[in-house]
Design a protein around this motif. Structure first.
Motif, PDB file in Angstrom:
ATOM      1  N   ALA A   1      24.250  28.936  41.097  1.00 40.87           N
ATOM      2  CA  ALA A   1      24.519  30.373  40.930  1.00 40.87           C
ATOM      3  C   ALA A   1      25.065  30.966  42.225  1.00 40.87           C
ATOM      4  CB  ALA A   1      23.249  31.104  40.490  1.00 40.87           C
ATOM      5  N   GLN A   2      24.504  30.589  43.365  1.00 42.86           N
ATOM      6  CA  GLN A   2      24.946  31.157  44.642  1.00 42.86           C
ATOM      7  C   GLN A   2      26.377  30.732  44.966  1.00 42.86           C
ATOM      8  OE1 GLN A   2      23.161  33.496  46.008  1.00 42.86           O
ATOM      9  NE2 GLN A   2      24.767  33.857  47.473  1.00 42.86           N
ATOM     10  N   ASN A   3      26.726  29.468  44.721  1.00 44.38           N
ATOM     11  CA  ASN A   3      28.097  29.008  44.970  1.00 44.38           C
ATOM     12  C   ASN A   3      29.092  29.705  44.046  1.00 44.38           C
ATOM     13  OD1 ASN A   3      27.349  27.299  47.039  1.00 44.38           O
ATOM     14  ND2 ASN A   3      27.225  25.487  45.736  1.00 44.38           N
ATOM     15  N   LEU A   4      28.720  29.893  42.784  1.00 43.25           N
ATOM     16  CA  LEU A   4      29.599  30.580  41.840  1.00 43.25           C
ATOM     17  C   LEU A   4      29.814  32.033  42.259  1.00 43.25           C
ATOM     18  CD1 LEU A   4      28.292  29.114  38.467  1.00 43.25           C
ATOM     19  CD2 LEU A   4      30.471  28.619  39.582  1.00 43.25           C
ATOM     20  N   LYS A   5      28.764  32.689  42.724  1.00 50.14           N
ATOM     21  CA  LYS A   5      28.894  34.080  43.178  1.00 50.14           C
ATOM     22  C   LYS A   5      29.820  34.168  44.394  1.00 50.14           C
ATOM     23  CE  LYS A   5      24.435  35.714  41.501  1.00 50.14           C
ATOM     24  NZ  LYS A   5      23.104  36.205  41.880  1.00 50.14           N
ATOM     25  N   ARG A   6      29.709  33.211  45.305  1.00 49.52           N
ATOM     26  CA  ARG A   6      30.591  33.221  46.483  1.00 49.52           C
ATOM     27  C   ARG A   6      32.051  33.048  46.083  1.00 49.52           C
ATOM     28  NH1 ARG A   6      28.941  29.149  50.934  1.00 49.52           N
ATOM     29  NH2 ARG A   6      30.839  29.977  51.842  1.00 49.52           N
ATOM     30  N   LEU A   7      32.315  32.225  45.073  1.00 50.65           N
ATOM     31  CA  LEU A   7      33.694  32.048  44.607  1.00 50.65           C
ATOM     32  C   LEU A   7      34.232  33.312  43.935  1.00 50.65           C
ATOM     33  CD1 LEU A   7      33.520  28.422  43.190  1.00 50.65           C
ATOM     34  CD2 LEU A   7      34.977  29.211  45.059  1.00 50.65           C
ATOM     35  N   CYS A   8      33.364  34.058  43.276  1.00 54.30           N
ATOM     36  CA  CYS A   8      33.782  35.298  42.606  1.00 54.30           C
ATOM     37  C   CYS A   8      34.265  36.354  43.598  1.00 54.30           C
ATOM     38  CB  CYS A   8      32.625  35.888  41.797  1.00 54.30           C
ATOM     39  SG  CYS A   8      32.158  34.917  40.371  1.00 54.30           S
ATOM     40  N   ARG A   9      33.704  36.364  44.783  1.00 54.18           N
ATOM     41  CA  ARG A   9      34.047  37.386  45.788  1.00 54.18           C
ATOM     42  C   ARG A   9      35.551  37.451  46.056  1.00 54.18           C
ATOM     43  NH1 ARG A   9      29.758  35.995  50.552  1.00 54.18           N
ATOM     44  NH2 ARG A   9      27.875  36.267  49.320  1.00 54.18           N
TER      45      ARG A   9
ATOM     46  N   ASN B   1      44.361  40.367  49.489  1.00 46.02           N
ATOM     47  CA  ASN B   1      44.117  40.751  50.875  1.00 46.02           C
ATOM     48  C   ASN B   1      42.664  41.172  50.993  1.00 46.02           C
ATOM     49  OD1 ASN B   1      44.020  41.738  53.440  1.00 46.02           O
ATOM     50  ND2 ASN B   1      45.683  43.207  53.188  1.00 46.02           N
ATOM     51  N   GLU B   2      41.838  40.309  51.563  1.00 46.79           N
ATOM     52  CA  GLU B   2      40.402  40.585  51.604  1.00 46.79           C
ATOM     53  C   GLU B   2      40.045  41.806  52.444  1.00 46.79           C
ATOM     54  OE1 GLU B   2      38.657  37.659  55.009  1.00 46.79           O
ATOM     55  OE2 GLU B   2      39.155  36.734  53.098  1.00 46.79           O
TER      56      GLU B   2
ATOM     57  N   GLN C   1      43.953  47.675  46.914  1.00 46.91           N
ATOM     58  CA  GLN C   1      45.409  47.650  46.898  1.00 46.91           C
ATOM     59  C   GLN C   1      45.943  47.891  45.492  1.00 46.91           C
ATOM     60  OE1 GLN C   1      47.004  43.977  48.426  1.00 46.91           O
ATOM     61  NE2 GLN C   1      47.840  45.004  50.222  1.00 46.91           N
ATOM     62  N   LYS C   2      45.296  47.271  44.508  1.00 49.53           N
ATOM     63  CA  LYS C   2      45.757  47.367  43.121  1.00 49.53           C
ATOM     64  C   LYS C   2      44.940  48.360  42.289  1.00 49.53           C
ATOM     65  CE  LYS C   2      47.182  42.549  42.950  1.00 49.53           C
ATOM     66  NZ  LYS C   2      46.951  41.256  42.313  1.00 49.53           N
ATOM     67  N   PHE C   3      43.870  48.914  42.861  1.00 53.60           N
ATOM     68  CA  PHE C   3      42.944  49.785  42.139  1.00 53.60           C
ATOM     69  C   PHE C   3      42.413  49.084  40.896  1.00 53.60           C
ATOM     70  CE2 PHE C   3      45.364  52.855  44.600  1.00 53.60           C
ATOM     71  CZ  PHE C   3      44.323  53.543  45.205  1.00 53.60           C
ATOM     72  N   VAL C   4      41.880  47.888  41.102  1.00 50.11           N
ATOM     73  CA  VAL C   4      41.334  47.084  40.021  1.00 50.11           C
ATOM     74  C   VAL C   4      39.870  46.790  40.332  1.00 50.11           C
ATOM     75  CG1 VAL C   4      41.437  44.825  38.895  1.00 50.11           C
ATOM     76  CG2 VAL C   4      43.543  46.047  39.420  1.00 50.11           C
ATOM     77  N   ILE C   5      39.030  46.977  39.324  1.00 48.07           N
ATOM     78  CA  ILE C   5      37.599  46.688  39.451  1.00 48.07           C
ATOM     79  C   ILE C   5      37.280  45.536  38.512  1.00 48.07           C
ATOM     80  CG2 ILE C   5      35.266  47.590  39.248  1.00 48.07           C
ATOM     81  CD1 ILE C   5      36.525  50.410  39.554  1.00 48.07           C
TER      82      ILE C   5
END
Length: 188
Positions: free
Chosen positions: A13-21, A27-28, A53-57
């Motif tokens: 779960a923690q690795n998957l959450k890190r990939l989602c970020r 552009n981080e 930048q894209k106003f996307v949530i």
């Protein structure tokens, strides 16, 4: 972001959450993310990202077991809060046909390469998320002076409140045991 390694990471779960970020973020420096994001009404999504930048949530719900997916009936209530909503799983956990057409399905995967170090060749891996099912945009792109602007501000206010709640508790004493609270305890 995960780098290249000689060992494959497990789809925890923690690795998957890190990939989602980082998913979908170009552009981080122009993006925000938060794990265990509270939407109100006792609703909490695993990861929320805002691309300024894209106003996307984007909302991400991480599932590491079949029973977790089958037993979770509250994710439908999240949908009106995001432009895009994703389930993120280990490979084969959810069938694409089990999800409505507007929901994305991402599965944990690895990119592979051979890297030469002097005379040696080393096989390396980097974890990634692979699109298994494409969804649709849930909310239209937010533009100024529309419902979208109010929606975007509401999400940003929730984000700020969540940060203040977490930061206000770091280092404070736990009422139950008397120990100092750490970041890992706040996401549990």
């Amino acid at each position: 972001m995960f780098g290249w390694s000689e060992e494959k990471l497990e789809p925890t779960a923690q690795n998957l959450k890190r990939l989602c970020r980082d998913y979908g973020i170009q552009n981080e420096q122009d993006a925000l993310f938060q794990e265990e994001f509270t939407l109100g009404n006792d609703l909490r999504v695993d990861v929320m990202t805002i691309d300024l930048q894209k106003f996307v949530i984007r909302g991400f719900e991480v599932k590491v077991s079949r029973s977790d997916f089958v037993g979770d009936g509250k994710w439908q209530a999240y949908l009106h809060n995001f432009n895009f909503f994703y389930f993120v799983t280990p490979p084969g956990l959810i069938k694409p046909s089990e999800l409505p057409p507007e929901i994305f399905l991402l599965e944990f995967s690895h990119e592979e390469r051979d890297k030469r170090w002097g005379g040696d060749v080393k096989h390396q891996f980097r974890p990634t998320l692979k699109i298994v099912k494409r969804g649709k945009k849930l909310q239209q792109k937010f533009v100024r002076e529309t419902y979208g602007e109010h929606f975007f501000h509401r999400i940003l206010l929730s984000y700020i409140r969540n940060l203040r709640w977490r930061n206000g508790r770091l280092g404070k004493l736990c009422p139950g045991c008397g120990d100092k609270m750490h970041e890992s305890e706040l996401s549990a």
